[in-house]
Enzyme design. Sequence first.
Site, short mmCIF file in Angstrom:
data_model
loop_
_atom_site.label_atom_id
_atom_site.label_comp_id
_atom_site.label_asym_id
_atom_site.label_seq_id
_atom_site.Cartn_x
_atom_site.Cartn_y
_atom_site.Cartn_z
N ASN A 91 -1.40 -39.99 -71.46
CA ASN A 91 -0.20 -39.38 -71.38
C ASN A 91 0.61 -40.33 -70.33
OD1 ASN A 91 -0.96 -39.22 -68.27
ND2 ASN A 91 -2.47 -37.76 -69.00
N ASP A 99 -7.05 -32.82 -70.51
CA ASP A 99 -8.22 -31.64 -70.41
C ASP A 99 -9.03 -31.88 -71.57
OD1 ASP A 99 -6.59 -30.23 -68.48
OD2 ASP A 99 -4.99 -30.15 -69.78
N LYS A 128 -13.34 -49.28 -85.73
CA LYS A 128 -11.86 -48.86 -85.75
C LYS A 128 -11.95 -47.97 -87.23
CE LYS A 128 -7.43 -50.56 -86.50
NZ LYS A 128 -6.63 -51.64 -87.27
N ASP A 185 -13.67 -30.11 -65.35
CA ASP A 185 -12.45 -30.14 -64.55
C ASP A 185 -12.87 -30.59 -63.09
OD1 ASP A 185 -10.85 -28.99 -62.49
OD2 ASP A 185 -10.15 -27.51 -63.96
N ILE A 186 -12.34 -31.54 -62.51
CA ILE A 186 -12.76 -32.37 -61.57
C ILE A 186 -12.43 -31.64 -60.18
CG2 ILE A 186 -12.42 -34.63 -60.11
CD1 ILE A 186 -11.76 -36.18 -62.99
N PHE A 229 -2.60 -30.75 -57.92
CA PHE A 229 -1.51 -30.97 -58.61
C PHE A 229 -1.23 -30.32 -59.94
CE2 PHE A 229 1.58 -33.84 -56.34
CZ PHE A 229 0.72 -34.13 -55.26
N LYS A 255 -3.76 -20.95 -60.76
CA LYS A 255 -4.61 -22.40 -60.79
C LYS A 255 -5.38 -22.14 -59.08
CE LYS A 255 -4.24 -27.26 -61.96
NZ LYS A 255 -3.56 -28.17 -62.27
N LYS A 285 -9.43 -22.02 -59.29
CA LYS A 285 -10.06 -23.19 -58.71
C LYS A 285 -10.70 -23.18 -57.27
CE LYS A 285 -8.01 -25.81 -62.46
NZ LYS A 285 -8.02 -27.24 -62.86
#
Length: 397
Positions: free
Chosen positions: A210, A279, A289, A306-307, A323, A337, A341
């Site tokens: 990303n 994710d 390749k 999920d850290i 965040f 969330k 969490k």
Amino acid sequence: MNTLDNKRIVLGVSGSIAAYKAPDIVRRLIDLGADVRVIITEGGREFVSELSLQTVSKNKVHNNLWDKDAELAMGHIELAKWADVIIIAPASANTIAKICHGKADDLLSTVILATKAIIMIAPSMNQQMYASKAMNENLRILEARGVVNIEPGSGEQACGDIGEGRLAEPIEIAHQAANLFINNLLIGKKVLITLGGTIEAIDPVRFISNNSSGKMGMALANACVNSGAKVTMIIGSISTQIEKRAKAIFVTSADDMYEAVMDNIENQDLFISCAAVADFKPAKVSQNKIKNNTNLESIILSKNKDILESVCKLNSKPICIGFAAETENLISNATEKLINKKCDAIVVNDVSNREFGLNSDNNEVHFITSKKTEKIDKNSKQIIAEKLINKIVKYFF
Ligand SMILES: Cc1cc2nc3c(=O)[nH]c(=O)nc-3n(C[C@H](O)[C@H](O)[C@H](O)COP(=O)(O)O)c2cc1C
């Protein structure tokens, strides 16, 4: 020690004989990490060359309220909004009187009226002018409004007089600006921060990722160091300068980041999960390749660990701040969330808004705890980071 890292400073140069020292002030501010733009008054232009100021600041010098081209590029309101701090150095008696009375008849005084930034003035003038009742009253009014006075030195003056009114030394001005950002809020505390994006390999050359820049996390690391914390950063892919006063551990994938966090989480007081962790990852990474004539219609993905959730489950968990980057239903999605969490707070921002998105220098966030939601209005990521640290300390330490 780079305590002005990522700080945006407007230096206002007014018509004092000491204006010839302004290029040195610019240099000292840049040495401490600041990005500097200069506004010069008509009076200031009599004493120092704009070319010198442009050369050292590496930016066009702003000198005219009525410059149509400048208004199209970075206009006076934008300049006022851009700055974290405006330092008027040297500050002439005339400019001090103007800002005291809210005048707006040139670029510098107009920007001062239009800004929310911290304002500092470094008076520089003849000792009799400095000792005058008018000057004393003006300074008292400005100090009561929160303007920071960088007090002048005493000694022999350009005019031959001896007394108070000499511009503070450029290095002293830069250090006083840097000191604005130092506090003891996190003294003795250990902070672990994740930042940047993760890279999930498809084959040896292709990946899923990303466009996280890491700027928000780096601003938080900087704010934590400035507050006295011992900071460790787990850094994914970034496009920003590194806070050199913090320990840096570099990782690539979400799995690497998970391991680095777990290896370093013990004895931390605060965990800030600011990284844009993928994710999902490709379920199988091709060793070679993938040829372009392969009939590849889809890539099978598997979920990454999920850290944040894993840290929140630890027996002796630190204060955990997550965040959330959302594009819709910001508050309700982030609150979900927070509950799922079991973290202490969530900071949510709207990444559909290109003004505050993943790669922007600015942000606008909501700070959500189980008790309340508070908005932090649009500002530079550095100022947002400082406001967030203030809130975290207020609620959790
Ligand atoms: C040679 C000379 C030196 C000056 N030095 C100072 C000074 O050190 N401090 C000051 O406040 N004004 C000084 N002045 C007066 C200012 O330049 C004058 O008040 C001017 O209007 C300031 O404009 P500004 O505040 O818009 O820059 C000096 C003027 C001259 C002619």
